[in-house]
Scaffold this active site. Structure first.
Site, short mmCIF file in Angstrom:
data_model
loop_
_atom_site.label_atom_id
_atom_site.label_comp_id
_atom_site.label_asym_id
_atom_site.label_seq_id
_atom_site.Cartn_x
_atom_site.Cartn_y
_atom_site.Cartn_z
N ASN A 84 0.81 -1.22 0.00
CA ASN A 84 0.00 0.00 0.00
C ASN A 84 0.84 1.27 0.00
O ASN A 84 0.43 2.29 -0.55
CB ASN A 84 -0.92 0.00 1.21
CG ASN A 84 -1.53 1.35 1.47
OD1 ASN A 84 -2.41 1.81 0.74
ND2 ASN A 84 -1.05 2.03 2.51
N TYR A 152 4.49 9.84 -11.27
CA TYR A 152 3.53 8.91 -10.68
C TYR A 152 3.00 7.93 -11.72
O TYR A 152 2.91 6.73 -11.46
CB TYR A 152 2.38 9.71 -10.06
CG TYR A 152 1.40 8.90 -9.26
CD1 TYR A 152 1.74 8.38 -8.02
CD2 TYR A 152 0.10 8.65 -9.74
CE1 TYR A 152 0.84 7.65 -7.26
CE2 TYR A 152 -0.80 7.91 -9.00
CZ TYR A 152 -0.43 7.42 -7.75
OH TYR A 152 -1.33 6.69 -7.02
#
Length: 229
Positions: A84, A152
């Site tokens: 995560n 990203y």
């Protein structure tokens, strides 16, 4: 309970989506190892989430090794691994910084790879382990990518490739590997205007952590439904 007697490691439980995923797994009986970058944050998260602390800066090899060593000591057999922890850096082709790309690749791609590799003995001992990769549709190719957030996007496209490769490589061990898009979650990263509550996003992580043996692997999911890569 679906995870009664099983052990799960969730990275990045110090804030963001991590605490919600840890709570979801814990609600189904899992013993949850709560990772954070710093020891103090890991201990706080573990206390709040009724788990056990694991810490290490996943941006570097030393931190990955430290987190893996602690995990192996606590869980010789690891049933669920949730990648995560992640970071967001923005910028387009004209202005993105190399350092930001390197940072995103380190945390969002090399950390899941390095931690999975280091924890393979424990995952194999568990028999039918599950790996959940928190990714993003910002790395999705099917619908085309818009501009911006290049660091990203590159990292999420790469971690999607890692998910597919890991699913194929680890399939013979009975380890299922799937990626998920949490949606625009209301976290520090997503911001206050985000439309998805972390507890709702965590439902997909729980679903992927509890897939039956022989279930789908190497797939991409959102809101509990498979979506294209």
């Amino acid at each position: 309970m679906l995870l009664d007697g099983q052990t799960a490691l969730v990275t990045g439980t110090g804030r963001g989506l991590g605490p919600a995923i840890a709570r979801a797994l814990r609600s189904e009986g899992a013993r949850v190892l709560c990772h954070a970058r710093a020891e103090a944050d890991a201990r706080r998260a573990a206390q709040e989430l009724d788990g056990e602390p694991v810490w290490g800066d996943l941006a570097g090899a030393e931190g990955i090794a430290a987190a893996a060593e602690q995990t192996l000591a606590l869980a010789p057999a690891l049933d669920v691994l949730v990648h995560n922890a992640g970071i967001l850096r923005r910028g387009g082709v004209a202005d993105a910084r190399r350092a930001d790309i390197e940072d995103c690749i380190a945390v969002n791609v090399l950390a899941p790879f390095g931690l999975t590799q280091a924890l393979l003995p424990a995952l194999r001992r568990a028999r039918h382990a599950r790996i959940v990769v928190v990714s993003s549709t910002m790395g999705q190719f099917t619908n085309g990518m818009s501009g911006g957030s290049l660091p990203y996007r590159l990292s999420k496209a790469a971690v999607n490739a890692f998910t597919l490769t890991a699913a194929a490589d680890l399939g013979p061990d009975g380890i299922l590997v799937n990626a998920m898009h949490p949606g625009w979650a209301r976290t520090d990263m997503g911001g206050r205007a985000a439309t998805v509550e972390p507890d709702d996003a965590a439902k997909t992580a729980l679903q992927l952590a509890t897939i039956d043996a022989g279930g789908p692997t190497g797939r991409f999911w959102r809101d509990g439904v498979e979506i294209p890569w």
